[in-house]
Design a protein around this motif. Structure first.
Motif, PDB file in Angstrom:
ATOM      1  N   ASN A 133       2.216   5.912  -3.055  1.00 27.00           N
ATOM      2  CA  ASN A 133       3.281   6.856  -3.419  1.00 27.00           C
ATOM      3  C   ASN A 133       3.374   7.008  -4.934  1.00 27.00           C
ATOM      4  O   ASN A 133       3.515   8.121  -5.461  1.00 27.00           O
ATOM      5  N   ALA A 134       3.329   5.873  -5.641  1.00 30.66           N
ATOM      6  CA  ALA A 134       3.369   5.931  -7.106  1.00 30.66           C
ATOM      7  C   ALA A 134       2.095   6.570  -7.657  1.00 30.66           C
ATOM      8  O   ALA A 134       2.140   7.337  -8.633  1.00 30.66           O
ATOM      9  N   LEU A 178       0.823  -1.211   0.000  1.00 28.47           N
ATOM     10  CA  LEU A 178       0.000   0.000   0.000  1.00 28.47           C
ATOM     11  C   LEU A 178       0.857   1.262   0.000  1.00 28.47           C
ATOM     12  O   LEU A 178       0.551   2.238  -0.700  1.00 28.47           O
ATOM     13  N   VAL A 179       1.921   1.271   0.784  1.00 30.44           N
ATOM     14  CA  VAL A 179       2.788   2.453   0.831  1.00 30.44           C
ATOM     15  C   VAL A 179       3.383   2.730  -0.544  1.00 30.44           C
ATOM     16  O   VAL A 179       3.373   3.868  -1.029  1.00 30.44           O
ATOM     17  N   ASP A 238      -2.503  10.886   2.338  1.00 28.04           N
ATOM     18  CA  ASP A 238      -1.677  11.186   3.513  1.00 28.04           C
ATOM     19  C   ASP A 238      -1.419   9.903   4.300  1.00 28.04           C
ATOM     20  O   ASP A 238      -1.957   9.690   5.394  1.00 28.04           O
ATOM     21  N   ILE A 239      -0.584   9.018   3.727  1.00 23.62           N
ATOM     22  CA  ILE A 239      -0.358   7.712   4.348  1.00 23.62           C
ATOM     23  C   ILE A 239       0.537   7.794   5.571  1.00 23.62           C
ATOM     24  O   ILE A 239       0.629   6.843   6.343  1.00 23.62           O
ATOM     25  N   ASN A 249       2.567  10.369  -7.255  1.00 28.76           N
ATOM     26  CA  ASN A 249       3.732  11.058  -7.810  1.00 28.76           C
ATOM     27  C   ASN A 249       4.116  10.626  -9.220  1.00 28.76           C
ATOM     28  O   ASN A 249       4.578  11.452 -10.002  1.00 28.76           O
ATOM     29  N   GLN A 250       3.940   9.366  -9.567  1.00 34.94           N
ATOM     30  CA  GLN A 250       4.384   8.905 -10.881  1.00 34.94           C
ATOM     31  C   GLN A 250       3.549   7.682 -11.287  1.00 34.94           C
ATOM     32  O   GLN A 250       3.994   6.540 -11.220  1.00 34.94           O
ATOM     33  N   ARG A 251       2.345   7.930 -11.733  1.00 31.32           N
ATOM     34  CA  ARG A 251       1.410   6.839 -12.005  1.00 31.32           C
ATOM     35  C   ARG A 251       1.871   5.917 -13.132  1.00 31.32           C
ATOM     36  O   ARG A 251       1.505   4.743 -13.169  1.00 31.32           O
ATOM     37  N   SER A 252       2.649   6.433 -14.032  1.00 30.29           N
ATOM     38  CA  SER A 252       3.069   5.606 -15.165  1.00 30.29           C
ATOM     39  C   SER A 252       3.893   4.399 -14.708  1.00 30.29           C
ATOM     40  O   SER A 252       3.916   3.361 -15.378  1.00 30.29           O
ATOM     41  N   THR A 253       4.565   4.506 -13.551  1.00 31.21           N
ATOM     42  CA  THR A 253       5.380   3.384 -13.063  1.00 31.21           C
ATOM     43  C   THR A 253       4.524   2.242 -12.528  1.00 31.21           C
ATOM     44  O   THR A 253       5.039   1.136 -12.311  1.00 31.21           O
TER      45      THR A 253
END
Length: 580
Positions: free
Chosen positions: A325-326, A320-321, A418-419, A329-333
């Motif tokens: 995060n992806a 989940l973390v 806000d994890i 910040n960087q959904r393509s990954t």
């Protein structure tokens, strides 16, 4: 110098007759094939000599032509009245045509009535106030409809025309109780505003229209809190009734209709079967051993904390973390985290939850009014209640494959989860499930995120089905211990994290009558009171709201009343009744 017109002498000047003839033809005062003659013409075509040689011409100006007597003289000019027209006088007469609305062709103007006013006349004419009955049958044959060339819903008119009619019907006094819309070729979608403007109808006839399916009836029935007083409905002559009567002797059709209109007593002029039991009549006094009505506001079982079993909690936490995060910040990954055959869909639930409405989150919280659903809906929301029977749209909004899933995710609004914040803002459950021939992991997450563009907060629910990443797979090579097989994401209006807060589980299931009663009793709190309520534990807040509703006390006095009675709702109400 003004242009003049003159009456010529009985012996016209050479060429004057041709000029006058041409002018009169252009003015429409003589036929195009009529030849000019004067008093000296004989039937044989020869002229007699005139004894009168000449006289002084009488001069008439343009201003004189406005005299009605001279206009009449011009209209009745005959062969003995040769007329010579020159200059602007000819232009004025050219603009005049006989038989176009008034003397010398002066048109009479008619006032054009607005369609809304015309429909108001139709509705008022067809309303029987004594019976509270509005007869809108066969509107296409109505004299006023024909007179004003109105667009009739079902006969060329659209949903907006129907809405205008229903809104005008709402203005009638006393209010409409019986409405007939028979013989108008109406379809279901053209009735979508009916229950909004006329929610208290008792009798409704839709006989001989063009309602094809039961789904179309939901435009009328699927409106919460409306048409709850409808006792009689007539659908005879509609395709849905004609086809339904052929199956199971019409029993299934009747069950399906009454399931949508639960208050019906008569359907298609036949009484609806009611289930009843013989029981004694109501007693005026309660027996001594009568059981007290339940007063519990919570379930016997309390809300538990997050539940994880059959799997290492660290594996779930790490997934989940990294995923959120992806995501932020960087959904393509995330293409590495989805199985090549994974499915992904998301649903935008635009309704405001009851909890959020009572607590005023959508109005009191900063930036909430800036939030918009436009980008979410345009991105391919798979809300099956809205998609309905549109199979193609439902299939198109289910995205298959890692590339398709990530492509859709990249196009949706940016988020921030806000994890690292307070853990009670998220709730999760996870346990093993069968997946094909092996085992998988079901992981459900409830929480909230900030929509970055406007800094507004939304709630969400997300359900993953995970399976171990195979050795050498793209996911494993890129550090993912599990791979996503299915991802279903629901985005909602913010409704706080207290819904899954460990502790008493509030009773929220109400009967239909109780829901209506509760809606009627709902009160609006000012911002200061909303802030006080928001700071309370939910169990206490629920009690305060009930006291406010039942006693009309404000929040501060309701809190005092409950505090003085040990937060016992029944004691607080009883104490209020004694001292008021």
């Amino acid at each position: 110098m003004s242009t003049m017109s003159t009456f010529s002498s009985p012996t016209p000047a050479p060429g004057s007759r041709a000029i006058a003839s041409k002018a009169l033809r252009k003015a429409g005062l003589i036929d195009s094939d009529t030849t000019m003659r004067d008093a000296t013409d004989r039937p044989g075509g020869r002229k007699a000599s005139s004894k009168i040689r000449s006289h002084r011409p009488h001069v008439i100006g343009i201003k004189d032509l406005r005299d009605p007597r001279l206009k009449a003289a011009a209209m009745h000019a005959g062969p003995s009245d040769p007329l010579s027209i020159r200059g602007a006088g000819a232009d004025r007469l050219k603009a005049t045509r006989i038989g176009t609305g008034g003397p010398l062709g002066i048109r009479s103007r008619t006032t054009k009535i607005k369609p809304v006013e015309a429909w108001r006349q139709v509705v008022k004419k067809r309303y029987n106030a004594d019976l509270q009955y509005l007869n809108l049958e066969s509107l296409i044959d109505d004299e006023l409809v024909k007179k004003y060339h109105l667009s009739v819903p079902g006969r060329g008119g659209d949903v907006r025309d129907a809405a205008v009619i229903f809104k005008l019907a709402k203005e009638l006094t006393p209010p409409v109780k019986t409405l007939s819309l028979s013989n108008n070729q109406l379809k279901g979608h053209q009735l979508q505003h009916l229950s909004h403007y006329l929610p208290d109808l008792v009798n409704l006839s839709l006989q001989n229209n063009s309602i094809q399916t039961l789904k179309e009836l939901e435009y009328v029935a699927a409106r919460r809190g409306r048409l709850q007083n409808l006792k009689e409905l007539i659908l005879l002559g509609n395709p849905v009734q004609l086809e339904g009567s052929k199956v199971d002797n019409g029993e299934k059709y009747r069950r399906d209709v009454t399931a949508r209109f639960t208050s019906l007593e008569v359907l298609d002029q036949v009484a609806v079967a009611q289930i009843a039991f013989d029981r004694p009549g109501p007693s005026t006094s309660a027996p001594a051993n009568a059981a007290a009505k339940p007063t519990s506001s919570t379930f016997p079982v309390e809300m538990g904390a997050s539940f994880i079993t059959g799997v290492d909690g660290a594996l779930v936490s790490n997934f989940l973390v990294r995923f959120f995060n992806a995501m932020d910040n960087q959904r393509s990954t995330l293409i590495d985290a989805y199985d090549p055959n994974a499915t992904f869909s998301f649903c935008a639930n635009t309704s405001i939850p009851a909890r959020a409405r009572v607590q005023g989150f959508h109005t009191s919280m900063k930036n909430q009014k800036k939030l918009s659903w436009a980008d979410w809906l345009a991105g391919g929301s798979r809300n099956l209640e809205r998609v309905g029977t549109n199979f193609e749209r439902a299939l198109k909004s289910l995205h298959v494959g890692a590339e398709e899933a990530v492509k859709v995710l990249v196009g949706l609004p940016r988020t921030k989860h806000d994890i690292t914040g307070p853990p009670d803002r998220f709730s999760l459950d996870s346990f093993p499930v069968l997946l094909g021939q092996g085992m998988g992991l079901l992981l459900t997450v409830h929480g909230q995120f900030t929509e970055v563009s406007v800094e507004g907060i939304r709630s969400f629910d997300r359900s993953f089905i995970l399976m171990p990443a195979a050795e050498g797979s793209r996911a494993k090579v890129n550090g993912w211990d599990v791979v996503i097989v299915s991802d279903q994401w629901t985005v909602r209006q913010y409704s706080s994290h207290e819904a899954w807060k460990p502790g008493p589980l509030l009773v929220q299931a109400l009967s239909r009558e109780q829901e209506v009663q509760q809606q009627q009793q709902q009160i609006t709190f000012d911002p200061e009171s909303q802030a006080v309520l928001a700071a309370m534990p939910e169990a206490q807040r629920n009690l305060v709201i009930q006291v406010c509703q039942q006693t009309k006390l404000n929040v501060r006095f309701s809190v005092d009343c409950l505090t003085g009675n040990g937060w016992d709702l029944n004691r607080a109400i009883a104490n209020f009744e004694q001292v008021k």
